[in-house]
Write a protein that holds these residues in place. Structure first.
Motif, PDB file in Angstrom:
ATOM      1  N   SER A   5      -0.295  -3.093   5.840  1.00  7.58           N
ATOM      2  CA  SER A   5      -1.128  -3.064   4.644  1.00  7.58           C
ATOM      3  C   SER A   5      -0.720  -4.187   3.690  1.00  7.58           C
ATOM      4  O   SER A   5       0.429  -4.646   3.698  1.00  7.58           O
ATOM      5  CB  SER A   5      -0.938  -1.700   3.978  1.00  7.58           C
ATOM      6  OG  SER A   5      -1.081  -1.792   2.594  1.00  7.58           O
ATOM      7  N   PRO A  40      -0.610   7.156 -12.135  1.00  8.22           N
ATOM      8  CA  PRO A  40      -0.284   5.711 -12.120  1.00  8.22           C
ATOM      9  C   PRO A  40      -1.467   4.812 -11.766  1.00  8.22           C
ATOM     10  O   PRO A  40      -2.377   5.221 -11.049  1.00  8.22           O
ATOM     11  CB  PRO A  40       0.791   5.616 -11.027  1.00  8.22           C
ATOM     12  CG  PRO A  40       0.580   6.817 -10.156  1.00  8.22           C
ATOM     13  CD  PRO A  40      -0.029   7.886 -11.008  1.00  8.22           C
ATOM     14  N   ASP A  41      -1.425   3.597 -12.283  1.00  6.10           N
ATOM     15  CA  ASP A  41      -2.409   2.555 -11.941  1.00  6.10           C
ATOM     16  C   ASP A  41      -2.016   1.849 -10.650  1.00  6.10           C
ATOM     17  O   ASP A  41      -2.866   1.335  -9.928  1.00  6.10           O
ATOM     18  CB  ASP A  41      -2.443   1.488 -13.045  1.00  6.10           C
ATOM     19  CG  ASP A  41      -3.563   1.730 -14.046  1.00  6.10           C
ATOM     20  OD1 ASP A  41      -4.434   2.578 -13.775  1.00  6.10           O
ATOM     21  OD2 ASP A  41      -3.546   1.064 -15.098  1.00  6.10           O
ATOM     22  N   ARG A  56      -9.174  -3.532  -6.586  1.00  5.68           N
ATOM     23  CA  ARG A  56      -8.853  -3.265  -5.182  1.00  5.68           C
ATOM     24  C   ARG A  56      -9.919  -3.890  -4.292  1.00  5.68           C
ATOM     25  O   ARG A  56     -11.104  -3.953  -4.656  1.00  5.68           O
ATOM     26  CB  ARG A  56      -8.811  -1.760  -4.889  1.00  5.68           C
ATOM     27  CG  ARG A  56      -7.645  -1.003  -5.521  1.00  5.68           C
ATOM     28  CD  ARG A  56      -6.310  -1.381  -4.921  1.00  5.68           C
ATOM     29  NE  ARG A  56      -5.201  -0.626  -5.501  1.00  5.68           N
ATOM     30  CZ  ARG A  56      -4.551  -0.965  -6.620  1.00  5.68           C
ATOM     31  NH1 ARG A  56      -4.884  -2.072  -7.281  1.00  5.68           N
ATOM     32  NH2 ARG A  56      -3.550  -0.231  -7.064  1.00  5.68           N
ATOM     33  N   LYS A  99     -15.430  13.349  -5.539  1.00  6.30           N
ATOM     34  CA  LYS A  99     -15.619  13.807  -6.925  1.00  6.30           C
ATOM     35  C   LYS A  99     -17.065  13.602  -7.385  1.00  6.30           C
ATOM     36  O   LYS A  99     -17.674  14.474  -7.989  1.00  6.30           O
ATOM     37  CB  LYS A  99     -14.668  13.055  -7.864  1.00  6.30           C
ATOM     38  CG  LYS A  99     -13.207  13.477  -7.735  1.00  6.30           C
ATOM     39  CD  LYS A  99     -12.306  12.635  -8.657  1.00  6.30           C
ATOM     40  CE  LYS A  99     -10.841  12.935  -8.421  1.00  6.30           C
ATOM     41  NZ  LYS A  99      -9.948  12.111  -9.249  1.00  6.30           N
ATOM     42  N   ILE A 157      -1.911   6.598  -3.651  1.00  4.48           N
ATOM     43  CA  ILE A 157      -0.840   6.204  -4.574  1.00  4.48           C
ATOM     44  C   ILE A 157       0.089   7.370  -4.914  1.00  4.48           C
ATOM     45  O   ILE A 157       1.310   7.221  -4.946  1.00  4.48           O
ATOM     46  CB  ILE A 157      -1.476   5.568  -5.839  1.00  4.48           C
ATOM     47  CG1 ILE A 157      -0.442   4.892  -6.713  1.00  4.48           C
ATOM     48  CG2 ILE A 157      -2.286   6.568  -6.649  1.00  4.48           C
ATOM     49  CD1 ILE A 157      -1.041   3.954  -7.765  1.00  4.48           C
TER      50      ILE A 157
HETATM   51  O1  GFB Z   1      -6.160   4.049  -3.203  1.00  9.20           O
HETATM   52  P1  GFB Z   1      -4.995   4.363  -4.042  1.00  9.20           P
HETATM   53  O2  GFB Z   1      -4.516   5.768  -4.007  1.00  9.20           O
HETATM   54  O3  GFB Z   1      -3.749   3.482  -3.667  1.00  9.20           O
HETATM   55  O4  GFB Z   1      -5.327   4.055  -5.588  1.00  9.20           O
HETATM   56  P2  GFB Z   1      -3.230   1.983  -3.934  1.00  9.20           P
HETATM   57  C1  GFB Z   1      -5.940   2.889  -6.034  1.00  9.20           C
HETATM   58  C2  GFB Z   1      -6.206   2.948  -7.533  1.00  9.20           C
HETATM   59  O5  GFB Z   1      -7.218   3.922  -7.780  1.00  9.20           O
HETATM   60  C3  GFB Z   1      -5.043   3.307  -8.467  1.00  9.20           C
HETATM   61  C4  GFB Z   1      -6.877   4.722  -8.895  1.00  9.20           C
HETATM   62  O6  GFB Z   1      -5.114   2.479  -9.590  1.00  9.20           O
HETATM   63  C5  GFB Z   1      -5.348   4.757  -8.854  1.00  9.20           C
HETATM   64  O7  GFB Z   1      -4.805   5.131 -10.097  1.00  9.20           O
HETATM   65  N1  GFB Z   1      -7.542   6.033  -8.797  1.00  9.20           N
HETATM   66  C6  GFB Z   1      -8.477   6.500  -9.660  1.00  9.20           C
HETATM   67  C7  GFB Z   1      -7.346   6.980  -7.863  1.00  9.20           C
HETATM   68  N2  GFB Z   1      -8.858   7.739  -9.340  1.00  9.20           N
HETATM   69  C8  GFB Z   1      -8.181   8.069  -8.214  1.00  9.20           C
HETATM   70  C9  GFB Z   1      -8.177   9.241  -7.398  1.00  9.20           C
HETATM   71  O8  GFB Z   1      -8.872  10.216  -7.634  1.00  9.20           O
HETATM   72  N3  GFB Z   1      -7.363   9.187  -6.295  1.00  9.20           N
HETATM   73  C10 GFB Z   1      -6.587   8.099  -5.983  1.00  9.20           C
HETATM   74  N4  GFB Z   1      -5.826   8.137  -4.885  1.00  9.20           N
HETATM   75  N5  GFB Z   1      -6.557   6.994  -6.771  1.00  9.20           N
HETATM   76  C11 GFB Z   1      -1.986   2.536  -1.732  1.00  9.20           C
HETATM   77  C12 GFB Z   1      -0.550   2.485  -1.358  1.00  9.20           C
HETATM   78  O9  GFB Z   1      -2.002   1.970  -2.988  1.00  9.20           O
HETATM   79  O10 GFB Z   1      -2.822   1.757  -0.911  1.00  9.20           O
HETATM   80  C13 GFB Z   1      -0.301   2.521   0.076  1.00  9.20           C
HETATM   81  O11 GFB Z   1       0.128   3.509  -2.069  1.00  9.20           O
HETATM   82  C14 GFB Z   1      -1.221   1.621   0.857  1.00  9.20           C
HETATM   83  O12 GFB Z   1       1.028   2.189   0.334  1.00  9.20           O
HETATM   84  C15 GFB Z   1      -2.651   1.829   0.458  1.00  9.20           C
HETATM   85  O13 GFB Z   1      -0.876   0.267   0.682  1.00  9.20           O
HETATM   86  C16 GFB Z   1      -3.622   0.913   1.162  1.00  9.20           C
HETATM   87  O14 GFB Z   1      -4.240   0.956  -3.539  1.00  9.20           O
HETATM   88  O15 GFB Z   1      -2.709   1.847  -5.313  1.00  9.20           O
END
Ligand code: GFB
Length: 320
Positions: free
Chosen positions: A111, A279-280, A213, A191, A73
């Protein structure tokens, strides 16, 4: 035209990535001996002339387009120009070269963030372009939507057998574990793993922990790619008249539930601090997988099993 020979020339674009490496393992295990792939330094897929040259020389019969600039994200939100620019270039070059050289079937990977942020759940393929996108990843999503539309247009105008698979959040061996750019599952695995090693009492989780998710194991999407390549054309387009198929596991969890699951696999328990300056993202993106299920495919790996395999892989890496 479907894949019916173990000798077919199959080009896997993006073979070093999470998904591409799983595809190479899966196809090799199944006896496909004529796989084509190139490292980024040998073939930059953003370079149109280089891509055209590669297709003209090697004439792949089948293509899996798993090459993309991807990230979690924060990476999506921080580098919008890279996410839209690189992805548009990669897919436009590969799709047009595949069309010009008469590729028999191409599978384009995308995706589920292509669907509108507020769309009803589970997300059906028909919800595409019915509402505004999630702002943190709209750049990536717009590029992927363009890819889906280009596949559909090539099929409509030229009869190309190009199909798009939209997968939910992927994870697995070979994932990106960098805490700034990774997706949530590898970040939390790292982590929690580090907390166990160092005896730390708490971990920091981005956002509120309430978004939901759906996670799919990388070996399972590789299995889905092979399954789709093998489907006879009639059956495939009967199930997916617009050439678009969702792939997922069929259920989702909150980020807080994911933390608990990971702690169970790792064998530790620590308290969670939420960093709400991060962000969420989208509240939920559970996909409707009835199209691919109707064809006869279902994800074989449970979330707990997949996390177990990924944790085992992570522990073998010296840098993690
Ligand atoms: O997997 P993620 O980075 O992407 O984050 P998206 C999913 C959720 O996990 C969000 C929370 O609500 C984040 O705030 N989160 C909690 C965290 N702790 C963490 C952390 O340590 N790292 C991360 N990265 N997130 C992506 C898209 O969206 O998913 C792309 O930006 C693509 O375009 C991909 O579609 C599959 O699921 O939000």
């Amino acid at each position: 035209m479907h894949l019916d020979s173990k000798h077919a020339r199959i080009y896997v674009a993006g073979h070093r990535g999470l998904l591409g490496s799983a595809i190479v393992r899966r196809f090799t295990r199944d006896g496909y001996r004529n796989l084509l792939f190139r490292d980024r330094c040998a073939l930059d897929l953003r370079d149109q002339a280089a891509v055209n040259g590669f297709f003209a020389e090697h004439k792949p019969e089948f293509v899996i387009l798993a090459a993309a600039r991807v990230g979690g994200i924060l990476a999506n939100d921080t580098y919008p120009a890279d996410f839209i620019g690189d992805n548009l270039a990669i897919q436009t070059n590969v799709l047009s070269a595949a069309f010009r050289t008469g590729v028999k079937r191409l599978v384009f990977l995308g995706s589920t963030c292509i669907y509108p942020r507020e769309a009803p759940q589970p997300l059906k393929e028909s919800y595409l372009l019915t509402g505004p996108l999630e702002p943190t990843n709209e750049w990536y999503a717009v590029a992927k939507i363009a890819g889906v539309k280009y596949c559909q247009a090539l099929r409509r105008q030229h009869g190309c057998d190009f199909v798009s698979l939209m997968s939910t959040n992927l994870y697995g061996p070979g994932d990106n574990f960098d805490l700034k750019t990774s997706h949530v599952l590898p970040a939390l695995l790292r982590k929690v793993g580090e907390a166990k090693r160092t005896g730390a009492r708490h971990i920091t989780v981005w956002g509120t922990g309430t978004p939901r998710r759906e996670f799919l194991y990388s070996e399972d999407i590789a299995d889905a790619c092979l399954f789709v390549l093998r489907q006879p054309e009639k059956a495939l387009y009967k199930a997916a008249p617009d050439g678009l198929l969702n792939v997922g596991i069929g259920h989702d969890v909150t980020i807080n539930e994911l933390v608990e699951l990971i702690q169970g696999v790792v064998g530790t328990s620590c308290t969670v601090r939420h960093d709400t300056t991060k962000p969420d993202g989208t509240p939920r993106k559970l996909v409707d997988t009835s199209r691919i299920q109707r064809l006869g495919w279902k994800a074989p790996t449970t979330l707990r099993e997949g996390i177990r395999h990924t944790y085992a892989w992570m522990r073998q890496q010296e840098s993690l």
